[in-house]
Every structure is written in C-alpha cells, then in structure tokens.
Design a protein around this motif. Structure first.
Motif, PDB file in Angstrom:
ATOM      1  N   LEU A  29       0.030   8.492 -11.677  1.00 31.57           N
ATOM      2  CA  LEU A  29       0.692   8.757 -10.709  1.00 31.57           C
ATOM      3  C   LEU A  29      -0.365   8.495  -9.286  1.00 31.57           C
ATOM      4  O   LEU A  29       0.214   7.759  -8.182  1.00 31.57           O
ATOM      5  N   VAL A  30      -1.596   8.864  -9.270  1.00 28.55           N
ATOM      6  CA  VAL A  30      -2.237   8.456  -8.478  1.00 28.55           C
ATOM      7  C   VAL A  30      -2.434   6.834  -8.041  1.00 28.55           C
ATOM      8  O   VAL A  30      -2.629   6.511  -6.855  1.00 28.55           O
ATOM      9  N   SER A  31      -2.546   6.187  -9.072  1.00 24.96           N
ATOM     10  CA  SER A  31      -2.696   4.875  -9.049  1.00 24.96           C
ATOM     11  C   SER A  31      -1.459   4.341  -8.337  1.00 24.96           C
ATOM     12  O   SER A  31      -1.574   3.173  -7.513  1.00 24.96           O
ATOM     13  N   ILE A  32      -0.141   4.777  -8.769  1.00 21.39           N
ATOM     14  CA  ILE A  32       1.034   4.464  -8.145  1.00 21.39           C
ATOM     15  C   ILE A  32       1.030   4.650  -6.432  1.00 21.39           C
ATOM     16  O   ILE A  32       1.526   3.631  -5.906  1.00 21.39           O
ATOM     17  N   ASN A  33       0.780   5.801  -6.279  1.00 21.55           N
ATOM     18  CA  ASN A  33       0.788   6.126  -4.782  1.00 21.55           C
ATOM     19  C   ASN A  33      -0.332   5.720  -4.060  1.00 21.55           C
ATOM     20  O   ASN A  33      -0.295   5.094  -2.919  1.00 21.55           O
ATOM     21  N   ARG A  34      -1.490   5.109  -4.579  1.00 20.00           N
ATOM     22  CA  ARG A  34      -2.275   4.637  -3.977  1.00 20.00           C
ATOM     23  C   ARG A  34      -1.986   3.085  -3.540  1.00 20.00           C
ATOM     24  O   ARG A  34      -2.235   2.703  -2.248  1.00 20.00           O
ATOM     25  N   SER A  35      -1.379   2.592  -4.472  1.00 18.48           N
ATOM     26  CA  SER A  35      -0.768   1.207  -4.168  1.00 18.48           C
ATOM     27  C   SER A  35       0.220   1.247  -3.312  1.00 18.48           C
ATOM     28  O   SER A  35       0.370   0.386  -2.282  1.00 18.48           O
ATOM     29  N   LEU A  36       1.204   2.205  -3.260  1.00 20.73           N
ATOM     30  CA  LEU A  36       2.145   2.638  -2.269  1.00 20.73           C
ATOM     31  C   LEU A  36       1.815   2.722  -0.996  1.00 20.73           C
ATOM     32  O   LEU A  36       2.252   2.238  -0.074  1.00 20.73           O
ATOM     33  N   SER A  37       0.684   3.383  -0.885  1.00 23.70           N
ATOM     34  CA  SER A  37       0.165   3.842   0.391  1.00 23.70           C
ATOM     35  C   SER A  37      -0.488   2.702   1.240  1.00 23.70           C
ATOM     36  O   SER A  37      -0.373   2.232   2.507  1.00 23.70           O
ATOM     37  N   GLU A  38      -1.180   1.877   0.381  1.00 23.58           N
ATOM     38  CA  GLU A  38      -1.730   0.646   0.929  1.00 23.58           C
ATOM     39  C   GLU A  38      -0.802  -0.480   1.478  1.00 23.58           C
ATOM     40  O   GLU A  38      -0.729  -1.138   2.500  1.00 23.58           O
ATOM     41  N   ALA A  39       0.179  -0.406   0.642  1.00 24.03           N
ATOM     42  CA  ALA A  39       1.505  -1.369   0.736  1.00 24.03           C
ATOM     43  C   ALA A  39       2.283  -1.062   2.222  1.00 24.03           C
ATOM     44  O   ALA A  39       2.554  -2.111   2.715  1.00 24.03           O
ATOM     45  N   LYS A  40       2.502   0.360   2.110  1.00 25.87           N
ATOM     46  CA  LYS A  40       3.247   0.616   3.595  1.00 25.87           C
ATOM     47  C   LYS A  40       2.312   0.739   4.726  1.00 25.87           C
ATOM     48  O   LYS A  40       2.946  -0.009   5.798  1.00 25.87           O
ATOM     49  N   GLU A  41       1.120   0.726   4.729  1.00 25.81           N
ATOM     50  CA  GLU A  41       0.408   0.444   5.697  1.00 25.81           C
ATOM     51  C   GLU A  41       0.289  -1.287   5.981  1.00 25.81           C
ATOM     52  O   GLU A  41       0.403  -1.584   7.244  1.00 25.81           O
ATOM     53  N   PHE A  42       0.110  -1.941   5.082  1.00 28.13           N
ATOM     54  CA  PHE A  42       0.033  -3.375   5.096  1.00 28.13           C
ATOM     55  C   PHE A  42       1.350  -4.118   5.759  1.00 28.13           C
ATOM     56  O   PHE A  42       1.281  -4.806   6.619  1.00 28.13           O
ATOM     57  N   LEU A  43       2.405  -3.392   5.116  1.00 33.55           N
ATOM     58  CA  LEU A  43       3.680  -3.929   5.689  1.00 33.55           C
ATOM     59  C   LEU A  43       4.047  -3.743   7.165  1.00 33.55           C
ATOM     60  O   LEU A  43       4.617  -4.597   7.667  1.00 33.55           O
ATOM     61  N   LEU A  44       3.582  -2.633   7.568  1.00 31.29           N
ATOM     62  CA  LEU A  44       3.823  -2.466   9.130  1.00 31.29           C
ATOM     63  C   LEU A  44       3.209  -3.443  10.064  1.00 31.29           C
ATOM     64  O   LEU A  44       3.467  -3.717  11.054  1.00 31.29           O
ATOM     65  N   ASN A  45       2.219  -4.244   9.523  1.00 29.71           N
ATOM     66  CA  ASN A  45       1.350  -5.432  10.390  1.00 29.71           C
ATOM     67  C   ASN A  45       1.958  -6.610   9.923  1.00 29.71           C
ATOM     68  O   ASN A  45       1.154  -7.683  10.301  1.00 29.71           O
ATOM     69  N   SER A  46       2.929  -6.781   9.034  1.00 29.19           N
ATOM     70  CA  SER A  46       3.331  -7.957   8.339  1.00 29.19           C
ATOM     71  C   SER A  46       4.246  -8.735   9.269  1.00 29.19           C
ATOM     72  O   SER A  46       5.355  -8.137   9.795  1.00 29.19           O
ATOM     73  N   SER A  47       4.048  -9.888   9.188  1.00 27.35           N
ATOM     74  CA  SER A  47       4.925 -10.798   9.870  1.00 27.35           C
ATOM     75  C   SER A  47       5.535 -11.914   9.253  1.00 27.35           C
ATOM     76  O   SER A  47       6.505 -12.721   9.478  1.00 27.35           O
ATOM     77  N   ARG A  48       5.208 -12.014   7.896  1.00 26.54           N
ATOM     78  CA  ARG A  48       5.739 -12.803   6.831  1.00 26.54           C
ATOM     79  C   ARG A  48       6.000 -12.042   5.585  1.00 26.54           C
ATOM     80  O   ARG A  48       4.909 -11.431   5.022  1.00 26.54           O
ATOM     81  N   LEU A  49       7.152 -12.264   5.056  1.00 32.71           N
ATOM     82  CA  LEU A  49       7.403 -11.620   3.693  1.00 32.71           C
ATOM     83  C   LEU A  49       8.056 -12.814   2.685  1.00 32.71           C
ATOM     84  O   LEU A  49       8.909 -13.689   3.061  1.00 32.71           O
ATOM     85  N   ILE A  50       7.257 -13.053   1.588  1.00 30.95           N
ATOM     86  CA  ILE A  50       7.608 -14.256   0.398  1.00 30.95           C
ATOM     87  C   ILE A  50       8.474 -13.394  -0.545  1.00 30.95           C
ATOM     88  O   ILE A  50       7.842 -12.322  -1.338  1.00 30.95           O
ATOM     89  N   VAL A  51       9.470 -13.601  -0.752  1.00 33.94           N
ATOM     90  CA  VAL A  51      10.239 -13.086  -1.743  1.00 33.94           C
ATOM     91  C   VAL A  51      10.721 -13.961  -3.030  1.00 33.94           C
ATOM     92  O   VAL A  51      11.434 -15.046  -2.738  1.00 33.94           O
ATOM     93  N   THR A  52      10.207 -13.521  -4.372  1.00 30.36           N
ATOM     94  CA  THR A  52      10.447 -14.621  -5.450  1.00 30.36           C
ATOM     95  C   THR A  52      11.310 -13.931  -6.365  1.00 30.36           C
ATOM     96  O   THR A  52      11.108 -12.976  -7.221  1.00 30.36           O
TER      97      THR A  52
END
Length: 329
Positions: free
Chosen positions: A102-125
């Motif tokens: 659970l800690v690993s899942i939520n750590r990755s989630l928190s980092e991704a949420k913060e990163f997404l806020l500054n993202s200008s490009r999204l690549i979906v495969t």
C-alpha cells in the motif's frame, strides 16, 4: 529502382515536444520504450505510475484516479498466492506485506499526481481491446494477478465503449491542464496468446476508437506505432525471438519517426549533444589511468557544465558520477 517496401510517409503534425515539456507516458509496455527513450535524452518524463496497463478502460481509470484527491486503502487490496495485490496495478507493486504494498502504491500515486500537474504532454499507448471482468464486482481489471480464470469473464470492448471511456477522462484532463496535448497510439506488440485473428480484431478496435477520438478533440493526436511495425517494416527480423515484441532495431526506427514527427530542429540538435554525453558515460576503457582517458573524462565533464549552463534544468547527475569516479585524485 523497384520499391521493396511500403514506407510510412512523414507525419504532418504541428505538435512539438521540447525539453521544457513535462511528459507522462502511460499504457502498455511500448509506453515504456518511448518513456525510456525520452528519459535517456533528458526530457522530464514519468512512465506508468500504475505499472503497465494494457486496456483502455483501465488506462482511463488510472488517469481519472490521478485527477482525484483519493488514495488507495487496504480495502482496495486483496491477497492471492501469498502476495497482496491491487486490480488497478501491475504485479511489481505486489508484496507479501500488505502495508508495504500500500505504501508503494500510494507513493507512486502521489509522485504521479504532482508530476501531472506540471505536464504539458501525455502519451497514451493502448495494447488490447480485450478485457477481463471480475465477476464478483463487475469491474474491468488492469491485471488478473494469477487469480483463477473462472473468476473472470473475458470479452472485447466495443469501439463506442473505448471512445466513451477515453473521451470522459481526456476532457477532464484538458479542463484541469489547458496546455496539455495528448498523443495516442496503438502498441505494435502482438498479443499472440489471444490468437492471430483475435489479436487483429482487438488492434482494429483500438485503431477505430482512436480515429474517433482524434477527430473529436483537436488536442488529441494519433501516432502510428502499430502501422510502422506491421505495415512499414513488416518483417519478422524486426521482432524479438518471441515474435511478439519489437526488437531494438524496430524500436530505434519507430523512435526516429517519433522524433522526426514531433521534434523541432533545435530539439533534435540538443538531443544529439545529450546523446554524445550519455553514450560517453557508458564507455569502459582498457586503461582508465592513462593520460588520454583522464583527459577524456575532463572533456566530458566540461561538456556537461556547458550544457547545464545553457539548460540548467537538465539532470546529468548519473553521467557526472560515472565520469568523476574514474578521475584520479
């Protein structure tokens, strides 16, 4: 000269990627190929915060979760074969200890949420239109985690289902991040366990769904990774030994097409400078204490200093460490 292959014509796109863009890659294992290349050439990139996600509904759910203020809790985990899993995550998040998972899942989630806020490009495969529905809950899962097959119903998504799922989350993303541009692609990796006919039907469903998406939204763009391997290269010599995954030569070719499609000449030139330093950092000399090699190390460190003076946000910590540890005191 008689043509021996049908080459893909250059992609006509006004979209550009630069080293100022924060780029999130999400989806199948091919997303990791592209994300890995972007990271190697020092683009700010984050890849697959939920691990590999193959189907478009689970992918849309992952993106929706990144836009929410929720975390995962113990009720979102289940135990199977001695490990704790999440149906929304890849197996590399699974762990014998529930708290650790659970800690690993939520750590990755928190980092991704913060990163997404500054993202200008999204690549979906997108990897497959085939999904597994957990019978107990009716939910489409991202990963079955070796739960017995009779617990699931396997079916293929319809084009409309995919369009609906992706449209909903793409609109949310654009509303939250007005500068965001989305590049969507179908993975060229063949899902041979589904069978040749079923794999083609699945891929065709994804292609048709993305056609509707890019027609509907001007911030969504299609990149033909699937077509480049299946129709342009079109030969088993471009596959790994499993005859399913593209080999290094094929990935190089698709990456070059991506760069030619989305990089300006200025960005390409910077990538070449970065590449010289990255490749040099992997050089292993026969005589590291020689005067020649010591001069080489100092030259490379000077090149890094020059690059970081021009582009202070570029991270060369790994390369600097590789060179400095070989320097004689």
């Amino acid at each position: 000269m008689i043509p021996f292959r049908t080459a893909m014509p250059p992609l006509q796109s006004g979209l550009r990627f630069s080293h100022n863009d924060h780029i999130m890659c999400i989806g199948s294992c091919f997303a990791e190929h592209i994300g890995g290349r972007l990271g190697r050439w020092k683009f700010p990139v984050l890849t697959n915060p939920f691990g590999i996600v193959y189907n478009p509904v689970s992918l849309a759910q992952s993106l929706d979760f990144l836009l929410s203020d929720k975390d995962f809790s113990e009720k979102d985990l289940f135990e199977n074969a001695g490990l704790w899993h999440s149906f929304a995550h890849h197996g590399h998040f699974s762990h014998p200890d529930k708290t650790t998972a659970l800690v690993s899942i939520n750590r990755s989630l928190s980092e991704a949420k913060e990163f997404l806020l500054n993202s200008s490009r999204l690549i979906v495969t997108l990897g497959t239109a085939n999904v597994f529905v957990f019978k107990q809950t009716g939910e489409i899962v991202a990963n079955c985690h070796k739960v017995p097959g009779q617990e699931f119903e396997c079916r293929r998504l319809q084009v409309g289902e995919i369009v609906e799922a992706l449209s909903a989350v793409f609109k949310k993303l654009k509303a939250a991040l007005p500068k965001l541009e989305i590049v969507a692609t179908v993975s060229p990796v063949r899902h041979l366990r589904d069978g040749l006919v079923e794999n083609q039907r699945s891929k065709a469903t994804l292609v048709l769904a993305l056609e509707q998406i890019v027609e509907r939204y001007n911030f969504a763009h299609y990149f033909p990774a699937y077509e480049l391997l299946l129709d342009d290269l079109r030969d088993y010599r471009f596959y790994e030994n499993d005859l399913s995954h593209p080999n290094q030569l094929a990935v190089d070719y698709i990456w070059q097409f991506f760069a030619d499609s989305f990089f300006s000449e200025k960005t390409k030139a910077l990538c070449q400078r970065i590449a010289q330093t990255v490749v040099a950092s992997g050089h292993r000399p026969f005589h590291p204490q020689s005067t020649e090699h010591q001069a080489f190390l100092k030259t490379q460190l000077e090149k890094i200093r020059a690059l970081q003076q021009e582009f202070p946000w570029l991270d060369f910590d790994i390369e600097k460490a590789a060179f400095q540890q070989q320097l004689l005191a």
